[in-house]
Design an enzyme around this catalytic site. Structure first.
Site, mmCIF file in Angstrom:
data_model
loop_
_atom_site.group_PDB
_atom_site.id
_atom_site.type_symbol
_atom_site.label_atom_id
_atom_site.label_comp_id
_atom_site.label_asym_id
_atom_site.label_seq_id
_atom_site.Cartn_x
_atom_site.Cartn_y
_atom_site.Cartn_z
ATOM 1 N N ARG A 124 0.745 -1.151 -0.052
ATOM 2 C CA ARG A 124 -0.163 0.047 0.020
ATOM 3 C C ARG A 124 1.032 1.357 0.099
ATOM 4 N NH1 ARG A 124 1.325 1.920 4.154
ATOM 5 N NH2 ARG A 124 0.676 4.198 3.736
ATOM 6 N N GLY A 125 0.378 2.342 -0.260
ATOM 7 C CA GLY A 125 1.139 3.852 -0.346
ATOM 8 C C GLY A 125 1.186 3.741 -1.806
ATOM 9 N N ALA A 126 0.672 5.137 -2.242
ATOM 10 C CA ALA A 126 0.610 5.245 -3.637
ATOM 11 C C ALA A 126 1.886 5.138 -4.375
ATOM 12 C CB ALA A 126 0.191 6.878 -3.824
ATOM 13 N N ARG B 132 -6.553 -1.991 -8.162
ATOM 14 C CA ARG B 132 -6.782 -0.634 -7.485
ATOM 15 C C ARG B 132 -7.079 0.513 -8.477
ATOM 16 N NH1 ARG B 132 -4.532 0.272 -2.118
ATOM 17 N NH2 ARG B 132 -5.790 2.280 -1.828
ATOM 18 N N ASP C 290 -1.041 15.061 -0.060
ATOM 19 C CA ASP C 290 -1.800 14.203 -1.196
ATOM 20 C C ASP C 290 -1.888 15.254 -2.512
ATOM 21 O OD1 ASP C 290 -2.737 11.421 -0.424
ATOM 22 O OD2 ASP C 290 -2.955 12.698 1.455
ATOM 23 N N ASN D 197 -4.095 16.740 2.780
ATOM 24 C CA ASN D 197 -3.514 15.768 3.366
ATOM 25 C C ASN D 197 -4.272 15.146 4.304
ATOM 26 O OD1 ASN D 197 -0.916 14.196 3.533
ATOM 27 N ND2 ASN D 197 -0.393 15.008 5.617
#
Lengths: 349, 349
Positions: B50-52, B93, B241, B251
């Protein structure tokens, strides 16, 4: 809405004590009927009844349940056995100041009537318990009525932790203001901080608001700032655990956060508490010792570990809000505005 | 500390992809070796990675695993099958921008080399995945090195959410600043906001700090204010973000709270993010749409209900911090100070 709230966390039912078992909340509303002092001890010990004033009231009724069937007629024997009952009940939550205060008040009252018969003393004990309960109800109602005057029409009120009827004889403190403002038709909605780590807002305050049919929305604590930024909060009201001579206020962790945010967004920040919460022996908030609670409140939930083992944790139970961030303090004696030091002095003299 | 962090969330192991399975954190450090595109799809779908940026990198390697055993020699057939692999991976995703960006970058690269043999195109695909990974590493390292210059000696740094090596190719963004400041001997301790509702601070950031042997303490989000009041925080650094043309920053929910509190306590508030996070097409933060996430993130935990059923919940994923509360924005291109609008313009032209 009648003079009574829509639920009774504690009620004396002509011979026994009925409580809402808070360990089942918010999932189920379970009432327990306690007929013996042992059951009351157990209910306090296991947090079936919680909240400082509520514990004191339950303890007082428990005292009566403990002595009502004594058969001795001699005062000294009766008093000595009464002391034993008080000690026993006190051992259920030794740090609860309201509990020892209530038990001691009954003992002092019994002693003051030492010339009466044991049957009369039993009656006096029950009457004292009822008085303690009634006094708390009246006090909470007064706080609510005074505070409601400060609430504007169509208000969106943000609150923190649980300060409602569950924690007191009835109505609550900060919650009583919400309740009485609602009764006056002035509440648009209540924002409920979930109140980490123990989630009293999430578990208990939402439940009380549902019971009272007051519109409300639950939010995580760190979203309160964002709500204020969006202009969605008209006022904030919280309880207090201790207020010093200058108005500095110790309350549930997160309260100081709200007070700073309120100032930054020009939103009134109110504190509601019984007058007895003001400690005129303490000059200022810096002197209040901050209790740190167990790490597991933060690192685990419902038996599931949420942080690495052995992580260092800072878990203060309270924080201290300096008087300059508080718009007013509401007690049963009325609304107290700054300068708090000066205005407390007036009330106490 | 070597140039590498003490763990690798994603690594290419000469023929297969190794990831830390984040669903086991923080309890257990489990590595999964992924040898097929189906396994990569599953790992992304089930949040094992996970995590962009990390998702984009894993997707890129997954692309190679998907095409490496193709036997056709015709470009059109190879390209068409490659598109199918990209679509398949993207479906794990669909909302992850970094994933579709990485997959598309590989497709574009393959097409640009359409005159090459299929074997060469396979090599080019792997090299592109490695490049995407290396670029992210370098970028995160640059953010860390630039940001570390802002950290004073003996610093007590507060951070929010997880912005570390788990979420990126390595080092992280805000976390990279902490890591590189620590490498320079300047970190006294890190305060970790638990970061409700999903507890990324509690679950992941503490784990990364343990791995990197950086002293740290976990706190609930609403205790951050109290830490600042006590003078225990020297600076705050968070990720971002999305940053608009004027420096307004979206964020993780709670970021705005920290920024207001930082201002009130005169503590520097820094934002760390790749330069690509700055969206020059968006004038200001008011135009950012705030995603609201599922109520159950707030009302339940580990399968246990913590609020009454049917309670109304406000659960924004992000908040927006206005530029006037941000001391500096740190990207791989350096430290950007206000006036952000003017200084972004300079960098982009």
């Amino acid at each position: 809405m009648s003079d009574r709230d829509s639920f009774q966390s504690i009620s004396w039912e002509n011979g026994y004590l009925r409580i809402i078992d808070q360990t089942f909340l918010p999932k189920r509303e379970v009432y327990s009927d306690l007929t013996t002092v042992g059951q009351v001890w157990d209910a306090i010990k296991k947090l079936r009844v919680r909240g400082a004033p509520a514990i004191g009231i339950a303890g007082a009724y428990g005292f009566y349940l403990g002595i009502k069937d004594f058969s001795m007629q001699n005062f000294d024997m009766f008093y000595s056995e009464s002391q034993r009952i008080a000690d026993y009940l006190n051992s259920s939550r030794p740090t609860a100041v309201n509990l020892s205060w209530a038990l001691n008040r009954i003992l002092v009252t019994i002693y003051a009537y030492k010339d009466r018969s044991v049957d009369e003393l039993k009656e006096i004990t029950l009457k004292t318990a009822i008085t303690i309960h009634e006094e708390d109800r009246r006090l909470c109602k007064e706080i609510g009525l005074h505070g409601a005057e400060l609430v504007p029409e169509n208000a969106r009120i943000l609150t923190h932790c649980n300060t409602g009827g569950l924690a007191t004889g009835e109505f609550g403190t900060a919650f009583s203001i919400i309740l009485h403002a609602h009764k006056a038709g002035k509440v648009n909605k209540v924002w409920v901080d979930e109140t980490r780590p123990l989630l009293q807002g999430s578990r208990l305050t939402t439940w009380e608001l549902q019971k009272a049919k007051i519109p409300h929305t639950l939010n995580i604590d760190s979203a309160a700032a964002f709500l204020m930024q969006q202009g969605k909060v008209d006022l904030i009201v919280t309880g207090a655990d201790r207020i010093t001579k200058n108005g500095d206020t110790a309350n549930k962790i997160g309260t100081y956060m709200l007070a700073v945010l309120a100032k930054a967004h020009e939103i009134p920040f109110y504190v509601a508490a019984p007058y007895s919460t003001i400690d005129m022996n303490l000059e200022s908030g810096g002197l209040i010792e901050i209790e740190e609670r167990d790490d597991t409140e933060v690192t685990a939930f419902a038996g599931k570990q949420t942080a690495p083992k052995k992580v260092d944790v800072y878990n203060p139970a309270f924080d201290v809000t300096p008087n300059n961030l508080i718009t007013a303090i509401i007690t049963e004696k009325g609304i107290i505005k700054p300068n708090f030091a000066k205005n407390f002095e007036k009330l106490f003299t």
